[in-house]
Design a protein around this motif. Structure first.
Motif, PDB file in Angstrom:
ATOM      1  N   SER A  68      45.602  22.315  43.243  1.00  0.00           N
ATOM      2  CA  SER A  68      46.735  22.807  42.458  1.00  0.00           C
ATOM      3  C   SER A  68      46.810  24.324  42.568  1.00  0.00           C
ATOM      4  O   SER A  68      45.811  24.990  42.846  1.00  0.00           O
ATOM      5  CB  SER A  68      46.608  22.379  40.995  1.00  0.00           C
ATOM      6  N   THR A  69      47.999  24.829  42.343  1.00  0.00           N
ATOM      7  CA  THR A  69      48.230  26.273  42.411  1.00  0.00           C
ATOM      8  C   THR A  69      48.724  26.755  41.063  1.00  0.00           C
ATOM      9  O   THR A  69      49.659  26.185  40.490  1.00  0.00           O
ATOM     10  CB  THR A  69      49.285  26.604  43.492  1.00  0.00           C
TER      11      THR A  69
ATOM     12  N   THR B 283      49.538  33.159  38.827  1.00  0.00           N
ATOM     13  CA  THR B 283      48.649  34.006  39.628  1.00  0.00           C
ATOM     14  C   THR B 283      48.661  33.659  41.112  1.00  0.00           C
ATOM     15  O   THR B 283      48.245  34.478  41.933  1.00  0.00           O
ATOM     16  CB  THR B 283      47.189  33.889  39.134  1.00  0.00           C
ATOM     17  N   GLY B 284      49.075  32.455  41.436  1.00  0.00           N
ATOM     18  CA  GLY B 284      49.059  32.023  42.834  1.00  0.00           C
ATOM     19  C   GLY B 284      47.693  31.523  43.288  1.00  0.00           C
ATOM     20  O   GLY B 284      47.515  31.150  44.441  1.00  0.00           O
ATOM     21  N   ALA B 285      46.714  31.529  42.374  1.00  0.00           N
ATOM     22  CA  ALA B 285      45.372  31.066  42.727  1.00  0.00           C
ATOM     23  C   ALA B 285      45.363  29.540  42.856  1.00  0.00           C
ATOM     24  O   ALA B 285      46.025  28.840  42.102  1.00  0.00           O
ATOM     25  CB  ALA B 285      44.372  31.505  41.662  1.00  0.00           C
TER      26      ALA B 285
END
Length: 175
Positions: free
Chosen positions: A134-135, A139-141
């Motif tokens: 999952s993203t 934050t885009g992490a």
């Protein structure tokens, strides 16, 4: 005279024994075929998995496929599928009984793992195909789950609607 009685008695025992063995073999054959299993190997651990849905090697009726799909969802929601522990960054193997290879099978997790095949096993399958990623939108992490479910489906090649058997198991990483 006593020798003849002994021979006759031995012959009677042989006839009764043969009849008993013959009846036992007939009864065992009449009991039906065992249910095919799949086998999951990770490292030195080998785990058999029984089918969640199976109709004796025949196509599962459409209404029963819907009930089977509900069972799969229920198992997933309750985290109740047989769980196999695996080491991070390892691979695993799925093996199937001979009866399954006659029809064909495929496997999927968070991604496709095994395309339709009639082989007895699929080796070196990556855990990345089992564990969902999952993203974080803010934050885009990205993060990868430590548990995932695998679905193995027995179906004839080229068919998307005919299902013969369904097996479900979960995998979880351990340190």
């Amino acid at each position: 005279m006593s020798l003849n009685r002994a021979v006759a008695a031995l012959g009677a025992v042989a006839v009764v024994g043969a009849a008993t063995v013959g009846l036992s073999v007939w009864k065992a054959n009449d009991a039906g075929k065992p249910v095919p299993r799949i086998y999951v190997t990770s490292g030195s651990t080998w785990t058999p998995v029984s089918p969640l849905c199976y109709n004796g090697g025949k196509e599962i009726a459409a209404k029963d496929v819907a009930a089977c799909a509900a069972k799969v969802q229920k198992l997933g929601a309750a985290n109740a599928a047989k769980t196999i522990s695996v080491r991070p960054n390892s691979t695993f193997t799925i093996g199937v009984d001979k009866d399954i290879t006659k029809v064909g099978w495929s496997a999927s997790g968070s991604a496709a793992l095994v395309a339709q095949t009639t082989k007895y096993q699929a080796n070196n399958l990556p855990l990345s195909g089992v564990f969902p990623t999952s993203t974080d939108q803010s934050t885009g992490a990205t993060s990868t789950a430590d548990k995932g479910t695998v679905l193995v489906i027995e179906r004839p090649a080229g068919s998307t609607s005919k299902i013969v058997g369904v097996w479900v198991f979960s995998m979880k990483t351990v340190s």
